[in-house]
Structure formats: C-alpha cells, structure tokens
Design a protein around this motif. Sequence first.
Motif, mmCIF file in Angstrom:
data_model
loop_
_atom_site.group_PDB
_atom_site.id
_atom_site.type_symbol
_atom_site.label_atom_id
_atom_site.label_comp_id
_atom_site.label_asym_id
_atom_site.label_seq_id
_atom_site.Cartn_x
_atom_site.Cartn_y
_atom_site.Cartn_z
ATOM 1 N N TYR A 1 0.832 -1.205 0.000
ATOM 2 C CA TYR A 1 0.000 0.000 0.000
ATOM 3 C C TYR A 1 0.866 1.253 0.000
ATOM 4 N N ASN A 2 1.934 1.242 0.782
ATOM 5 C CA ASN A 2 2.857 2.374 0.811
ATOM 6 C C ASN A 2 3.473 2.593 -0.581
ATOM 7 N N GLU A 3 3.790 1.514 -1.262
ATOM 8 C CA GLU A 3 4.294 1.590 -2.639
ATOM 9 C C GLU A 3 3.251 2.214 -3.569
ATOM 10 N N GLU B 1 3.267 6.013 -2.810
ATOM 11 C CA GLU B 1 4.470 6.717 -3.255
ATOM 12 C C GLU B 1 4.716 6.636 -4.752
ATOM 13 N N THR C 1 -6.092 8.118 4.571
ATOM 14 C CA THR C 1 -6.372 6.690 4.503
ATOM 15 C C THR C 1 -7.160 6.232 5.712
#
Length: 153
Positions: A119-121, A124, A138
């Motif tokens: 999710y962080n990917e 970003e 989020t």
Amino acid sequence: MSQLDDRDRRILQHLQTDCRMSNADLAEAVGMSASALWRRVRMLEEAGIIERYGAVVNPPAMGLAFEAIVHVHLTRHDPDRIVDFISAVETSPEVQECYATTGQADYHLRVLCRDLAAYNEFLEDFLFRLPAVASAQTNVVLRTIKRNRPIVP
C-alpha cells in the motif's frame, strides 16, 4: 424498459445471487417458460439494468489482505488534470472502486493490496505522483461488514 415488475425483480434477485443459474432453473424459479425468461433477461440487458455478469472473489484468499478507503483531495479542479487522474485510477489494479462525491474529499477510492508495504508503494509510486493529487487520507478497513449484496429493486 419503462418499469420493473415483480417478475423482473425476482429475475434480478436470482441472477445477483447466482448468475450461473441455468436458464431452465431460473425460468422455473420465477414461474416462466424458458423462452419467455430468455427474452425478459435480454430486455434487462439491453435496457442497461443488467450491466455484466461475474464472480465475487474473496480478496484475502487471493493474497490481498490490506484494504483501505482513501479520501483524495485534488490540487485544483483543472479539467485536464481531472481527466488524467480518472484515467490513471481506472487503470490501477489496486483501485477497486472510485467515487466522485460531495464533501471534504474530491474522490474516494477503495484500494486492495497485499500488505501495508504494498500500500505504501501504491501511495508513493502511483497516487502521490499524479499531478492532480494534493493529499490523501487513509482509512484502513479493519473488518468488512457488508459487501457485494444484491440490489433489491
């Protein structure tokens, strides 16, 4: 198609529960001949009431254990940037649903990923690289209470 009658509603209810139901079984369930049922279903499709048929898939069983609702705020409402944002969202495999709404956020996305790192990917490498996006908030889905339920006309 002007208005749905009780038979149409029963057909839709059965198809939303099991779209693999045979024409003969569906005809019997709603009390029609198979040929009359086939014509009725065809009319529902042509009227755009039935958009498509498909399977309901369990995301965690497919390795998609992280689900979030993302509230997206745009930098400004430039039509070209909005078109680019929508095109990007439509092609993203992580974005399952996207809604333009009233209220504080401009768009709300339902996002599925393998895990928090994925999710962080997504944030970003995809979302925050879109020129239209100013910020995102989020909400992580802790538990699904109701999903993909039949629409009762």
